[in-house]
Design a protein around this motif. Structure first.
Motif, short mmCIF file in Angstrom:
data_model
loop_
_atom_site.label_atom_id
_atom_site.label_comp_id
_atom_site.label_asym_id
_atom_site.label_seq_id
_atom_site.Cartn_x
_atom_site.Cartn_y
_atom_site.Cartn_z
N ASP A 9 0.81 -1.21 0.00
CA ASP A 9 0.00 0.00 0.00
C ASP A 9 0.85 1.26 0.00
O ASP A 9 0.37 2.31 -0.39
CB ASP A 9 -0.92 0.00 1.21
CG ASP A 9 -1.94 -1.12 1.17
OD1 ASP A 9 -2.31 -1.53 0.05
OD2 ASP A 9 -2.34 -1.59 2.23
N THR A 10 2.09 1.16 0.44
CA THR A 10 2.93 2.34 0.56
C THR A 10 3.12 3.05 -0.77
O THR A 10 3.13 4.28 -0.83
CB THR A 10 4.31 1.95 1.13
OG1 THR A 10 4.10 1.20 2.32
CG2 THR A 10 5.13 3.16 1.45
N TRP A 11 3.28 2.29 -1.85
CA TRP A 11 3.53 2.90 -3.15
C TRP A 11 2.35 3.72 -3.65
O TRP A 11 2.49 4.47 -4.60
CB TRP A 11 3.90 1.84 -4.18
CG TRP A 11 2.88 0.76 -4.31
CD1 TRP A 11 1.75 0.78 -5.08
CD2 TRP A 11 2.86 -0.49 -3.63
NE1 TRP A 11 1.03 -0.37 -4.93
CE2 TRP A 11 1.69 -1.18 -4.04
CE3 TRP A 11 3.70 -1.11 -2.73
CZ2 TRP A 11 1.36 -2.44 -3.56
CZ3 TRP A 11 3.37 -2.37 -2.26
CH2 TRP A 11 2.21 -3.01 -2.67
N GLU A 12 1.21 3.59 -3.00
CA GLU A 12 0.05 4.37 -3.41
C GLU A 12 0.03 5.76 -2.76
O GLU A 12 -0.79 6.60 -3.13
CB GLU A 12 -1.23 3.61 -3.08
CG GLU A 12 -1.38 2.35 -3.90
CD GLU A 12 -2.63 1.56 -3.56
OE1 GLU A 12 -3.38 1.97 -2.65
OE2 GLU A 12 -2.85 0.52 -4.20
N VAL A 13 0.91 6.02 -1.83
CA VAL A 13 0.98 7.32 -1.18
C VAL A 13 1.57 8.32 -2.19
O VAL A 13 2.62 8.07 -2.78
CB VAL A 13 1.87 7.25 0.08
CG1 VAL A 13 2.07 8.62 0.68
CG2 VAL A 13 1.29 6.29 1.10
N PRO A 14 0.90 9.46 -2.40
CA PRO A 14 1.42 10.45 -3.34
C PRO A 14 2.83 10.89 -2.97
O PRO A 14 3.13 11.17 -1.81
CB PRO A 14 0.43 11.63 -3.21
CG PRO A 14 -0.82 11.01 -2.67
CD PRO A 14 -0.37 9.86 -1.80
N GLY A 15 3.71 10.89 -3.96
CA GLY A 15 5.08 11.34 -3.74
C GLY A 15 6.01 10.30 -3.15
O GLY A 15 7.18 10.59 -2.88
N TYR A 16 5.53 9.08 -2.94
CA TYR A 16 6.36 8.02 -2.36
C TYR A 16 7.45 7.62 -3.35
O TYR A 16 7.17 7.18 -4.46
CB TYR A 16 5.51 6.81 -2.01
CG TYR A 16 6.30 5.65 -1.43
CD1 TYR A 16 6.68 5.67 -0.10
CD2 TYR A 16 6.66 4.57 -2.20
CE1 TYR A 16 7.39 4.62 0.45
CE2 TYR A 16 7.38 3.52 -1.67
CZ TYR A 16 7.74 3.55 -0.34
OH TYR A 16 8.46 2.51 0.19
N ASP A 17 8.70 7.80 -2.95
CA ASP A 17 9.82 7.44 -3.81
C ASP A 17 11.07 7.27 -2.95
O ASP A 17 11.65 8.24 -2.47
CB ASP A 17 10.05 8.51 -4.87
CG ASP A 17 11.12 8.11 -5.88
OD1 ASP A 17 11.63 6.98 -5.82
OD2 ASP A 17 11.43 8.94 -6.74
N LEU A 18 11.47 6.02 -2.75
CA LEU A 18 12.66 5.75 -1.95
C LEU A 18 13.96 5.80 -2.75
O LEU A 18 15.03 5.82 -2.16
CB LEU A 18 12.55 4.37 -1.29
CG LEU A 18 11.57 4.25 -0.14
CD1 LEU A 18 11.53 2.82 0.37
CD2 LEU A 18 11.93 5.20 0.98
N LEU A 19 13.88 5.80 -4.07
CA LEU A 19 15.09 5.74 -4.88
C LEU A 19 16.09 6.86 -4.56
O LEU A 19 17.29 6.58 -4.45
CB LEU A 19 14.75 5.70 -6.37
CG LEU A 19 14.15 4.38 -6.82
CD1 LEU A 19 13.72 4.46 -8.28
CD2 LEU A 19 15.11 3.23 -6.62
N PRO A 20 15.68 8.10 -4.40
CA PRO A 20 16.67 9.13 -4.06
C PRO A 20 17.40 8.83 -2.74
O PRO A 20 18.60 9.09 -2.61
CB PRO A 20 15.85 10.42 -3.95
CG PRO A 20 14.66 10.17 -4.81
CD PRO A 20 14.36 8.70 -4.64
N ARG A 21 16.71 8.25 -1.78
CA ARG A 21 17.34 7.93 -0.50
C ARG A 21 18.29 6.74 -0.64
O ARG A 21 19.27 6.62 0.10
CB ARG A 21 16.27 7.64 0.55
CG ARG A 21 15.46 8.91 0.87
CD ARG A 21 14.38 8.66 1.87
NE ARG A 21 14.96 8.30 3.15
CZ ARG A 21 14.26 7.79 4.14
NH1 ARG A 21 12.97 7.57 4.00
NH2 ARG A 21 14.83 7.49 5.28
N MET A 22 18.00 5.85 -1.59
CA MET A 22 18.87 4.69 -1.80
C MET A 22 20.27 5.09 -2.26
O MET A 22 21.23 4.38 -2.04
CB MET A 22 18.25 3.74 -2.82
CG MET A 22 17.06 3.00 -2.29
SD MET A 22 16.44 1.88 -3.58
CE MET A 22 15.06 1.18 -2.73
N GLN A 23 20.37 6.24 -2.89
CA GLN A 23 21.67 6.73 -3.35
C GLN A 23 22.62 7.02 -2.19
O GLN A 23 23.82 7.15 -2.38
CB GLN A 23 21.49 7.97 -4.21
CG GLN A 23 20.73 7.67 -5.48
CD GLN A 23 20.37 8.92 -6.25
OE1 GLN A 23 20.62 10.05 -5.82
NE2 GLN A 23 19.75 8.74 -7.40
#
Length: 75
Positions: free
Chosen positions: A1-15
């Protein structure tokens, strides 16, 4: 369900990850292989392993290959 949250994007933090990272996926996983590739590119120094003829539960479907990938990675 997390990916349905508007603006959810972990990729920048993965860097910013500073730990060795193994991205392991199967070529028949319900999560597309491209997602694993995208994650591996986002994490500095990450290694991607795509197991052939394997779905989502790689540790059950291809235990020997998973073991080999993990063993090779931690060495």
């Amino acid at each position: 369900d997390t990916w349905e949250v508007p603006g959810y994007d972990l990729l920048p933090r993965m860097q910013n990850l500073l730990v060795p990272t193994l991205v392991l996926t199967g070529d028949h996983d319900f999560i597309p292989t491209e997602i694993g590739e995208h994650i591996a590119r986002a994490v500095p120094g990450a290694k991607l392993v795509v197991l052939e003829n394997c779905g989502h539960f790689a540790y059950l479907e291809r235990p020997e290959e998973v073991r080999a990938a993990l063993t090779g990675f931690v060495r």
